[in-house]
Design an enzyme around this catalytic site. Structure first.
Site, PDB file in Angstrom:
ATOM      1  N   LYS A  45      73.357  64.467 -35.399  1.00 19.29           N
ATOM      2  CA  LYS A  45      72.431  63.339 -35.315  1.00 19.29           C
ATOM      3  C   LYS A  45      72.727  62.355 -34.180  1.00 19.29           C
ATOM      4  CE  LYS A  45      69.754  64.267 -37.480  1.00 19.29           C
ATOM      5  NZ  LYS A  45      68.959  65.530 -37.260  1.00 19.29           N
ATOM      6  N   THR A  48      71.618  65.503 -29.859  1.00 18.38           N
ATOM      7  CA  THR A  48      71.811  66.895 -29.431  1.00 18.38           C
ATOM      8  C   THR A  48      70.531  67.486 -28.850  1.00 18.38           C
ATOM      9  OG1 THR A  48      72.893  67.000 -31.602  1.00 18.38           O
ATOM     10  CG2 THR A  48      72.962  68.988 -30.238  1.00 18.38           C
ATOM     11  N   HIS A 107      78.225  71.673 -32.910  1.00 18.86           N
ATOM     12  CA  HIS A 107      78.683  70.404 -33.486  1.00 18.86           C
ATOM     13  C   HIS A 107      80.190  70.471 -33.776  1.00 18.86           C
ATOM     14  CE1 HIS A 107      74.702  68.744 -33.915  1.00 18.86           C
ATOM     15  NE2 HIS A 107      74.308  69.585 -34.828  1.00 18.86           N
ATOM     16  N   SER A 137      70.287  58.156 -39.349  1.00 16.13           N
ATOM     17  CA  SER A 137      69.597  59.387 -38.975  1.00 16.13           C
ATOM     18  C   SER A 137      70.046  60.537 -39.887  1.00 16.13           C
ATOM     19  CB  SER A 137      69.910  59.703 -37.504  1.00 16.13           C
ATOM     20  OG  SER A 137      69.216  60.846 -37.084  1.00 16.13           O
ATOM     21  N   LYS A 256      62.657  58.363 -35.405  1.00 19.34           N
ATOM     22  CA  LYS A 256      62.408  57.086 -34.715  1.00 19.34           C
ATOM     23  C   LYS A 256      62.822  57.145 -33.253  1.00 19.34           C
ATOM     24  CE  LYS A 256      61.328  53.930 -38.050  1.00 19.34           C
ATOM     25  NZ  LYS A 256      62.183  52.924 -38.659  1.00 19.34           N
TER      26      LYS A 256
HETATM   27  S1  PPS Z   1      70.952  67.516 -34.997  1.00 19.21           S
HETATM   28  O1  PPS Z   1      70.215  67.956 -36.230  1.00 19.21           O
HETATM   29  O2  PPS Z   1      72.316  67.126 -35.330  1.00 19.21           O
HETATM   30  O3  PPS Z   1      70.897  68.482 -33.916  1.00 19.21           O
HETATM   31  O4  PPS Z   1      70.167  66.178 -34.565  1.00 19.21           O
HETATM   32  P1  PPS Z   1      70.246  65.485 -33.130  1.00 19.21           P
HETATM   33  O5  PPS Z   1      69.278  66.142 -32.229  1.00 19.21           O
HETATM   34  O6  PPS Z   1      71.650  65.366 -32.690  1.00 19.21           O
HETATM   35  O7  PPS Z   1      69.756  64.009 -33.448  1.00 19.21           O
HETATM   36  C1  PPS Z   1      68.470  63.713 -33.913  1.00 19.21           C
HETATM   37  C2  PPS Z   1      68.203  62.283 -33.530  1.00 19.21           C
HETATM   38  O8  PPS Z   1      67.929  62.204 -32.116  1.00 19.21           O
HETATM   39  C3  PPS Z   1      66.638  61.618 -31.939  1.00 19.21           C
HETATM   40  N1  PPS Z   1      65.983  62.152 -30.744  1.00 19.21           N
HETATM   41  C4  PPS Z   1      65.583  61.384 -29.710  1.00 19.21           C
HETATM   42  N2  PPS Z   1      65.738  60.065 -29.473  1.00 19.21           N
HETATM   43  C5  PPS Z   1      65.188  59.572 -28.322  1.00 19.21           C
HETATM   44  N3  PPS Z   1      64.513  60.331 -27.434  1.00 19.21           N
HETATM   45  C6  PPS Z   1      64.339  61.663 -27.635  1.00 19.21           C
HETATM   46  N4  PPS Z   1      63.670  62.377 -26.766  1.00 19.21           N
HETATM   47  C7  PPS Z   1      64.907  62.238 -28.812  1.00 19.21           C
HETATM   48  N5  PPS Z   1      64.952  63.493 -29.329  1.00 19.21           N
HETATM   49  C8  PPS Z   1      65.599  63.420 -30.517  1.00 19.21           C
HETATM   50  C9  PPS Z   1      65.908  61.986 -33.227  1.00 19.21           C
HETATM   51  O9  PPS Z   1      64.741  61.213 -33.387  1.00 19.21           O
HETATM   52  C10 PPS Z   1      66.997  61.700 -34.253  1.00 19.21           C
HETATM   53  O10 PPS Z   1      67.279  60.309 -34.389  1.00 19.21           O
HETATM   54  P2  PPS Z   1      66.563  59.338 -35.465  1.00 19.21           P
HETATM   55  O11 PPS Z   1      67.318  58.043 -35.379  1.00 19.21           O
HETATM   56  O12 PPS Z   1      66.709  60.009 -36.793  1.00 19.21           O
HETATM   57  O13 PPS Z   1      65.144  59.203 -35.025  1.00 19.21           O
END
Ligand code: PPS
Length: 293
Positions: A45, A48, A107, A137, A256
């Site tokens: 989260k 990634t 991870h 998240s 978000k």
């Molecule tokens: S995972 O399941 O561990 O692979 O998740 P991960 O991708 O690491 O994290 C998911 C969170 O990243 C946010 N996210 C983004 N934020 C900003 N811009 C972009 N383009 C973007 N893509 C993914 C995603 O919304 C999750 O955060 P939260 O706070 O839940 O919205």
């Protein structure tokens, strides 16, 4: 096929893990990296998917457009240690990749990374995010993804998060472990989610410097548009439509995408407790996290 039941956490060589990330361990451990493989490593989260798509667009935005129109990102950038019944194993998906460089998601805490990546001197990008937004998240994700134990209520979840009772162990051990590795392994580029949020263009330039890639102004512009939160949310290849073990009706994967959403969940007392809890471990490692921009 019906989703398997939620997994339990168990002690795996000193770190809490689930069977969905350890069942294929012998094959993961004996994985054979290629020198030009690129690894994207994070605590869950932490951004990634954002980083994976950024890398995918940097390398394949122009040269492999057909991949863009057919394969979801989770197949283009396989999740090394994933092993979920009824789904292809991450390690096998990587073996099937025909593109160069292969982009690999993990991870794993730094001490679990297969030796082959260090031996081949692979480039690694680590993305870290502040613990309050990670916890929020993760809480929502754990409701919609049966890859994790049931999160229960927010307060109980937050306590377990701070105690490190999560898959992949404690957040602070993960970010500090990788930070320390960076001091001795030059091919590790450490990025903060908050920096990506603040200035994606600047971070992309630094990333490209690390990768030794140069982009035209036009390419950069097109990548910046593609990886915007709203565009990734609307893109079925990046928003985890049909993602393994996920129910997007409970909560979207692209939820978000903000720095500071923790303010909508933490009480003042929880926030102070969390700050105190992490201050010591993070500061003594020389790390600093921003929780708002
Ligand atoms: S995972 O399941 O561990 O692979 O998740 P991960 O991708 O690491 O994290 C998911 C969170 O990243 C946010 N996210 C983004 N934020 C900003 N811009 C972009 N383009 C973007 N893509 C993914 C995603 O919304 C999750 O955060 P939260 O706070 O839940 O919205």
């Amino acid at each position: 096929m019906e989703a398997p039941p939620r997994p339990q956490l168990f002690d795996f060589q000193g770190v809490l893990m689930t069977k969905f990330n350890t069942d294929n361990w012998e094959n993961v451990k004996n994985f054979k990296a290629k020198p030009d493989d690129i690894v994207i490593a994070t605590y869950p989260k932490s951004g990634t998917t954002w980083a994976c798509y950024l890398l995918d667009r940097i390398y394949f935005g122009k040269t492999h457009p057909e991949k863009e129109t057919s394969l979801p990102l989770f197949l283009r950038v396989p999740y090394l240690e994933q092993s979920v019944p009824g789904h292809p194993k991450g390690k096998d998906l990587i073996d099937q990749l025909t593109i160069t460089p292969r982009l690999i998601k993990t991870h794993l805490p730094v001490q679990f990374v297969p030796e082959t990546f260090w031996e081949q001197n692979c480039k690694i990008i680590y993305v870290a995010r502040n613990p309050k937004d990670v916890a929020v998240s993760h809480f929502h994700f754990s409701h919609m993804s049966s890859a994790h134990p049931d999160p229960g209520d927010w307060n109980g979840f937050l306590q377990r998060f701070m105690q490190g009772k999560m898959a992949y162990g404690a957040w602070h051990e993960h970010v500090v472990g990788w930070w320390e590795k960076k001091q001795t392994y030059p091919n590790l580029h450490y990025i903060f989610y908050e920096d990506l949020s603040e200035n994606l263009g600047r971070e992309t330039d630094e990333l490209c410097g690390f990768l030794g890639v140069s982009l035209s102004a036009e390419q950069k512009e097109s990548i910046m548009t593609a990886v915007k939160f709203d565009n990734m949310k609307d893109n079925n290849l990046t928003n985890f439509t049909n993602g393994p073990l996920m129910n997007l009706k409970v909560s979207p994967f692209m939820r978000k995408g903000k720095v500071g959403d923790w303010k909508n969940h933490f009480t003042v007392a929880q926030s102070q407790h969390c700050d105190e809890h992490y201050k010591q471990q993070i500061q003594s490692a020389g790390l600093h996290f921003r929780t708002e921009l």
